[in-house]
Design a protein around this motif. Sequence first.
Motif, PDB file in Angstrom:
ATOM      1  N   ASP A   1       0.840  -1.187   0.000  1.00  0.00           N
ATOM      2  CA  ASP A   1       0.000   0.000   0.000  1.00  0.00           C
ATOM      3  C   ASP A   1       0.880   1.243   0.000  1.00  0.00           C
ATOM      4  O   ASP A   1       1.951   1.267   0.628  1.00  0.00           O
ATOM      5  CB  ASP A   1      -0.915   0.015   1.229  1.00  0.00           C
ATOM      6  N   LEU A   2       0.408   2.276  -0.659  1.00  0.00           N
ATOM      7  CA  LEU A   2       1.209   3.499  -0.764  1.00  0.00           C
ATOM      8  C   LEU A   2       1.452   4.138   0.597  1.00  0.00           C
ATOM      9  O   LEU A   2       2.490   4.761   0.817  1.00  0.00           O
ATOM     10  CB  LEU A   2       0.511   4.488  -1.703  1.00  0.00           C
ATOM     11  N   ALA A   3       0.506   3.975   1.518  1.00  0.00           N
ATOM     12  CA  ALA A   3       0.683   4.553   2.851  1.00  0.00           C
ATOM     13  C   ALA A   3       1.869   3.926   3.575  1.00  0.00           C
ATOM     14  O   ALA A   3       2.532   4.575   4.397  1.00  0.00           O
ATOM     15  CB  ALA A   3      -0.586   4.372   3.674  1.00  0.00           C
ATOM     16  N   GLU A   4       2.179   2.643   3.274  1.00  0.00           N
ATOM     17  CA  GLU A   4       3.295   1.970   3.921  1.00  0.00           C
ATOM     18  C   GLU A   4       4.640   2.456   3.391  1.00  0.00           C
ATOM     19  O   GLU A   4       5.679   2.224   4.011  1.00  0.00           O
ATOM     20  CB  GLU A   4       3.179   0.456   3.710  1.00  0.00           C
ATOM     21  N   LEU A   5       4.630   3.105   2.218  1.00  0.00           N
ATOM     22  CA  LEU A   5       5.871   3.574   1.617  1.00  0.00           C
ATOM     23  C   LEU A   5       6.219   5.000   2.023  1.00  0.00           C
ATOM     24  O   LEU A   5       7.259   5.514   1.624  1.00  0.00           O
ATOM     25  CB  LEU A   5       5.772   3.496   0.087  1.00  0.00           C
ATOM     26  N   GLN A   6       5.346   5.629   2.797  1.00  0.00           N
ATOM     27  CA  GLN A   6       5.555   7.029   3.178  1.00  0.00           C
ATOM     28  C   GLN A   6       5.912   7.103   4.657  1.00  0.00           C
ATOM     29  O   GLN A   6       5.241   6.524   5.512  1.00  0.00           O
ATOM     30  CB  GLN A   6       4.296   7.856   2.897  1.00  0.00           C
ATOM     31  N   ASP A   7       7.002   7.805   4.953  1.00  0.00           N
ATOM     32  CA  ASP A   7       7.451   7.979   6.329  1.00  0.00           C
ATOM     33  C   ASP A   7       6.443   8.858   7.074  1.00  0.00           C
ATOM     34  O   ASP A   7       6.245  10.028   6.702  1.00  0.00           O
ATOM     35  CB  ASP A   7       8.833   8.622   6.344  1.00  0.00           C
ATOM     36  N   PRO A   8       5.795   8.340   8.122  1.00  0.00           N
ATOM     37  CA  PRO A   8       4.775   9.150   8.820  1.00  0.00           C
ATOM     38  C   PRO A   8       5.365  10.369   9.529  1.00  0.00           C
ATOM     39  O   PRO A   8       4.665  11.349   9.758  1.00  0.00           O
ATOM     40  CB  PRO A   8       4.176   8.154   9.832  1.00  0.00           C
ATOM     41  N   ALA A   9       6.648  10.317   9.867  1.00  0.00           N
ATOM     42  CA  ALA A   9       7.265  11.430  10.593  1.00  0.00           C
ATOM     43  C   ALA A   9       7.671  12.559   9.653  1.00  0.00           C
ATOM     44  O   ALA A   9       7.389  13.731   9.905  1.00  0.00           O
ATOM     45  CB  ALA A   9       8.475  10.926  11.375  1.00  0.00           C
ATOM     46  N   THR A  10       8.343  12.202   8.553  1.00  0.00           N
ATOM     47  CA  THR A  10       8.864  13.224   7.633  1.00  0.00           C
ATOM     48  C   THR A  10       7.992  13.436   6.401  1.00  0.00           C
ATOM     49  O   THR A  10       8.113  14.453   5.723  1.00  0.00           O
ATOM     50  CB  THR A  10      10.280  12.844   7.169  1.00  0.00           C
ATOM     51  N   GLY A  11       7.134  12.448   6.098  1.00  0.00           N
ATOM     52  CA  GLY A  11       6.306  12.543   4.901  1.00  0.00           C
ATOM     53  C   GLY A  11       7.031  12.157   3.633  1.00  0.00           C
ATOM     54  O   GLY A  11       6.457  12.226   2.540  1.00  0.00           O
ATOM     55  N   GLU A  12       8.305  11.740   3.728  1.00  0.00           N
ATOM     56  CA  GLU A  12       9.064  11.355   2.555  1.00  0.00           C
ATOM     57  C   GLU A  12       8.609   9.998   2.029  1.00  0.00           C
ATOM     58  O   GLU A  12       8.198   9.125   2.795  1.00  0.00           O
ATOM     59  CB  GLU A  12      10.563  11.327   2.878  1.00  0.00           C
ATOM     60  N   PHE A  13       8.702   9.847   0.719  1.00  0.00           N
ATOM     61  CA  PHE A  13       8.229   8.639   0.040  1.00  0.00           C
ATOM     62  C   PHE A  13       9.432   7.767  -0.325  1.00  0.00           C
ATOM     63  O   PHE A  13      10.304   8.195  -1.095  1.00  0.00           O
ATOM     64  CB  PHE A  13       7.446   9.042  -1.217  1.00  0.00           C
TER      65      PHE A  13
END
Length: 595
Positions: free
Chosen positions: A251-263
């Motif tokens: 899932d795309l949400a798993e590829l995005q760092d929740p802290a920094t928002g980097e992909f």
Amino acid sequence: MIVHQSFIKSVYCINPNCPRPYPQPGDFKFCSSCGSMLRLNNRYVPLQHLGLGGFAAIYTVWDQQDQTEKVLKLLVEKSPKALQLFEQEAAVLQRLKHPGVPKVESDSYFTVSLGTCQQRLLPCLVMEKINGETLEAILNRYPQGCPETLIINWLYQAADILQELHDLGIIHRDIKPSNLMVREETGQLVAIDFGGAKQIGAIPLGKQNCSTRLISPGYSPPEQIAGDVVGPTADFYALGRTMIQLLTGQDLAELQDPATGEFHWRDRTKVRRGLANLLDSMIRLDPQKRPAKAADIQRRLVVNCRLSKKSSSSSFSLFQALTKAAGTAQEISVRVLITGAQVIFSLVRWLWRVFISIVLACLDTLGEMVMAGIGAVVGATTGFALINRTIVGDSFADWMIGQWILMVPEIQIIPWGELIMFACAGLGTAWGLTEAGGFGQQKRRLIAGITGIFGYGVGWFIWQASISYSPREQLAGLGDLWQVSLSYNSIADRLLGLVTAVAVIPLVLGLGLPSHYLVHAAVAASGTGMIFSGLVRLNILPLEVLVHIFSFSDVSWSDFINTISFFGLLGITIGFWLGVSYYLLVPVLRLLGWR
């Protein structure tokens, strides 16, 4: 119809409020439960309810006219906005004629009355039925991510579909795995669900917030989420995100760092650098840094992502995996051949478009050059006749000499009559460029004529004011002085380059070009000045001829021919450099993000 009569054993009632919509006897014309019509538009027979999609119910229907099975979308939402989007989808699909888009005929959108006491009208849209799976369903068979070769194939075909949409001024706005299907028969990728499609430029500036926000979390670009005006690059962002999800299987949400928002996704799968760089460029936050056109995506795939010979060793294992997924090796071979043929056809079609674009650009530029040359010759001829065959030139010169001595006595300018010829030449050149109608310009005859007269007049004045400080016999080349010394040649070529550049700038600014006005003016002015300066430096345009053109003292056929040749060449040169600027330099600037 007689052949198919035995096939229709039962039909489906499309009334959303019907208590018992299925089954209805196949020969019934009205529902036995609610009384609604079972024959839609006297042509379509509902066979099966497939489910709900957005605001619409989806059915399979039998087309009694074409004797084929199709898909019916029935709008069940009553809001005006839902109706607007539904009608918009119908209008978009009716315009598109591409194998990657479901076929919709011109009369496939209609409304159906239930024929009950409710008197409710149901909007209906009938389209081609696509037999196959969505990329979302295919991904379920590849929990670790789909093979890279499939991704390259799908990405190339999706870019071809988007190229067709964008050429017609349409943005899909909802590209994601569930809205991309693969035809079971041919392997052709098909884009579906055009309910959120938007016409490019349909939203006036200042009214962005009035547009419908269509958001698919993870796939929609930032500008679409913010409700700003979106362009074709919004589809490229969604397509890039889609292909990354298919590659990684996550899932795309798993590829995005929740802290920094980097992909971060490259470390989740094995992918060649060319493909990874392309996908990263497609999902950049800044729309101007994404690929500008779908053809750019296809070109980068062809150049950087072609399978190498080293990959042949792994072909057998990949072949086995695909065979297991699709059924048989023979079926896979057919699909690969068909898909390869489609890729080659798309590439050939792209090359053909490029070739046609180059030919049209050359013809447009040539037309401008010819018309500018003709206009310049006609204008110069008219001015030449006025100052040598009428009293206009002498009268104007006498009046200007008297006025000029009073205003600027230190600068002596004698041949004021020639200013009329230059003004006529500038007017003719401007009108010639305008009448050619090329380079996307507006036909502003009045403004172009005024700026042409002004530019050429200023150019003539700069020449006269400059040479007034030098002995005229030196510049005129009396005796052998100009043949011996190269200093005057150097002065003259630089001066002529300046004069032509100054004359061209106002003329170009008055043409009404669509954008990048200063760029076009700068390129045309500098290019024209450079060429005429070179002509003097190489002695192709001798000083004697040049001085006679700007201030001749006698009238002869040679003066006339030299004059109209000079202005004709000047007009042709301006047309050429405008073509270079419009078709070469400005597209490069747009590609670099200068809008």
